[in-house]
Design a protein around this motif. Sequence first.
Motif, mmCIF file in Angstrom:
data_model
loop_
_atom_site.group_PDB
_atom_site.id
_atom_site.type_symbol
_atom_site.label_atom_id
_atom_site.label_comp_id
_atom_site.label_asym_id
_atom_site.label_seq_id
_atom_site.Cartn_x
_atom_site.Cartn_y
_atom_site.Cartn_z
ATOM 1 N N TYR A 3 0.966 -1.299 -0.115
ATOM 2 C CA TYR A 3 0.027 0.104 -0.079
ATOM 3 C C TYR A 3 0.800 1.088 0.056
ATOM 4 O O TYR A 3 0.488 2.272 -0.647
ATOM 5 C CB TYR A 3 -0.732 -0.009 1.135
ATOM 6 C CG TYR A 3 -1.603 1.178 1.359
ATOM 7 C CD1 TYR A 3 -3.144 1.438 0.771
ATOM 8 C CD2 TYR A 3 -1.150 2.201 2.331
ATOM 9 C CE1 TYR A 3 -3.400 2.752 0.833
ATOM 10 C CE2 TYR A 3 -2.045 3.370 2.496
ATOM 11 C CZ TYR A 3 -3.103 3.765 1.718
ATOM 12 O OH TYR A 3 -3.850 4.730 1.856
ATOM 13 N N ASN A 6 2.645 1.770 -3.342
ATOM 14 C CA ASN A 6 1.764 2.221 -4.444
ATOM 15 C C ASN A 6 1.305 3.738 -4.220
ATOM 16 O O ASN A 6 1.375 4.699 -5.206
ATOM 17 C CB ASN A 6 0.338 1.427 -4.393
ATOM 18 C CG ASN A 6 0.498 0.079 -5.002
ATOM 19 O OD1 ASN A 6 1.713 -0.116 -5.722
ATOM 20 N ND2 ASN A 6 -0.414 -0.758 -4.606
ATOM 21 N N THR A 7 0.951 4.247 -2.895
ATOM 22 C CA THR A 7 0.542 5.628 -2.801
ATOM 23 C C THR A 7 1.862 6.437 -2.741
ATOM 24 O O THR A 7 1.824 7.492 -3.220
ATOM 25 C CB THR A 7 -0.017 5.566 -1.363
ATOM 26 O OG1 THR A 7 0.921 5.098 -0.152
ATOM 27 C CG2 THR A 7 -1.441 4.850 -1.308
ATOM 28 N N LEU A 10 2.414 7.226 -6.504
ATOM 29 C CA LEU A 10 1.356 8.126 -6.972
ATOM 30 C C LEU A 10 1.534 9.407 -6.314
ATOM 31 O O LEU A 10 1.611 10.532 -7.179
ATOM 32 C CB LEU A 10 0.039 7.501 -6.530
ATOM 33 C CG LEU A 10 -0.591 6.288 -7.340
ATOM 34 C CD1 LEU A 10 -2.003 5.935 -6.498
ATOM 35 C CD2 LEU A 10 -0.911 6.469 -8.482
ATOM 36 N N PRO A 72 -5.027 11.369 -7.654
ATOM 37 C CA PRO A 72 -5.098 10.070 -7.645
ATOM 38 C C PRO A 72 -5.183 9.385 -6.358
ATOM 39 O O PRO A 72 -5.314 8.128 -6.151
ATOM 40 C CB PRO A 72 -3.914 9.879 -8.391
ATOM 41 C CG PRO A 72 -3.755 11.104 -9.282
ATOM 42 C CD PRO A 72 -4.309 11.985 -8.308
ATOM 43 N N TYR A 76 -7.542 6.093 -5.365
ATOM 44 C CA TYR A 76 -6.720 4.837 -5.173
ATOM 45 C C TYR A 76 -7.337 4.244 -3.905
ATOM 46 O O TYR A 76 -7.614 3.008 -3.864
ATOM 47 C CB TYR A 76 -5.323 5.106 -5.149
ATOM 48 C CG TYR A 76 -4.721 3.752 -4.622
ATOM 49 C CD1 TYR A 76 -4.297 3.064 -5.673
ATOM 50 C CD2 TYR A 76 -4.447 3.344 -3.341
ATOM 51 C CE1 TYR A 76 -3.548 1.742 -5.293
ATOM 52 C CE2 TYR A 76 -3.642 2.069 -3.074
ATOM 53 C CZ TYR A 76 -3.390 1.354 -3.907
ATOM 54 O OH TYR A 76 -2.614 0.423 -3.727
ATOM 55 N N ARG A 80 -9.529 0.971 -3.554
ATOM 56 C CA ARG A 80 -9.159 -0.141 -2.512
ATOM 57 C C ARG A 80 -10.176 -0.338 -1.798
ATOM 58 O O ARG A 80 -10.177 -1.702 -1.509
ATOM 59 C CB ARG A 80 -7.930 0.467 -1.785
ATOM 60 C CG ARG A 80 -7.339 -0.593 -0.826
ATOM 61 C CD ARG A 80 -5.865 -0.087 -0.311
ATOM 62 N NE ARG A 80 -5.447 -0.820 0.630
ATOM 63 C CZ ARG A 80 -5.461 -0.686 2.149
ATOM 64 N NH1 ARG A 80 -6.118 0.382 2.455
ATOM 65 N NH2 ARG A 80 -4.825 -1.641 2.902
ATOM 66 N N THR A 119 -3.178 4.694 -11.539
ATOM 67 C CA THR A 119 -4.079 4.352 -10.187
ATOM 68 C C THR A 119 -4.853 3.099 -10.494
ATOM 69 O O THR A 119 -4.904 2.247 -9.405
ATOM 70 C CB THR A 119 -4.965 5.599 -9.982
ATOM 71 O OG1 THR A 119 -4.318 6.915 -9.620
ATOM 72 C CG2 THR A 119 -5.801 5.085 -8.622
ATOM 73 N N GLN A 123 -3.796 -0.363 -8.495
ATOM 74 C CA GLN A 123 -4.901 -1.056 -7.720
ATOM 75 C C GLN A 123 -5.162 -2.567 -8.263
ATOM 76 O O GLN A 123 -5.682 -3.155 -7.603
ATOM 77 C CB GLN A 123 -6.357 -0.152 -7.761
ATOM 78 C CG GLN A 123 -7.454 -0.879 -7.156
ATOM 79 C CD GLN A 123 -7.419 -1.347 -5.507
ATOM 80 O OE1 GLN A 123 -6.436 -0.555 -5.133
ATOM 81 N NE2 GLN A 123 -7.893 -2.268 -5.188
#
Length: 365
Positions: A3, A6-7, A10, A72, A76, A80, A119, A123
């Motif tokens: 997590y 990914n964040t 972004l 985004p 996201y 999620r 995004t 995901q």
Amino acid sequence: MRYFQNTGLLLIYCLFAVLYTDVNFIFIFCFLCALILGCSGFFVRSRNLRCLFSLLFLGAACLFPTFFCFFPIPVYILLREDLKPAAAAGILFYGYHFAFSPAADRLSLVFGIFAFLLTLLLQHHASSYETLSRQFHQTQDEGRENNLLLSEKNKTLLEKQDYEIYAATLKERNRIAREIHDNVGHILSRSILMVGAAKAVNQDTGLTPLLENIDHSLNSAMDSIRSSVHDLHDESVNLEEVIRSLIRDFSFCPAELEYDMGPEVPRDIKYCFISITREGLANIMKHSSASRVRVVVREHPALYQLFIKDNGDTAKLSSTIPDSGIGIKNMRERVGALGGTLQITTENGFKIFISVPKLQRRADL
């Protein structure tokens, strides 16, 4: 961990907004809000709060358009949390702003489109990873459960095998005792009788001491064999089989047995429990109006227990089986000789509770 990856990715991509917007206090404020939102999506336990923070971030773009640079991140989080309609509404809101806002340019729109595509891709991979992770952990749990079941089954099989070996050993001892009694015992008995007859008809005084010695030797051998046969027979008694046999032969009312004893039970405990169980069941047939009987034979680390209970009329039982009866006296004497205690109660049925401590001297019996 995935997590944050990914964040974080972004958030770094959203920083490319410096190419088409001014870096001022509002931009830094929006960046910090996006950073806090990304962290809250992991640390806040309530799903409703996570979704509320994301929607508030989307709504703040109405007051501060700079929030669109970091759209985004809430999208996201909504994807999620499986709130696809809210995420789609945010994307449409973003597209509407950059399509009709006079301050929007083509470069920001292109960066926004790629941000949303990134995004969706992140995901999708995160969702696939979580699915595989769940399947992996489920497979691990099933493997552990199967291992525990196999271990329990192996333990049960080993215990059953040990019991069968023990039962076969007892049967073999019993067979040997019968063989000695039937064969050697009869031969010795006949030899003793023959020596006795020879002594009776003997006229030679010189043979008398020899015949006396032979007679004494044969009688000593007979006593030794008799003692050995008795010991073998006593050791070959299987307490569980005898108790179950008594329960099977008890036809007065339904009876159940709970047996939890180790394979090596001292001889005096065997005969004490067998005798008391036989006496207790006989008393139930003679004096009780019970419709159900329960017998529990259990071994603890420091003692042996025997529990006999029925659901008969306690008033009738207390009058027909007084504590001073011969059967109860015999039970108390047997248990007292082993250093144990016997308790009799008549509450909700007649109960006999026997507890015999394990003594060191029984280890050799």
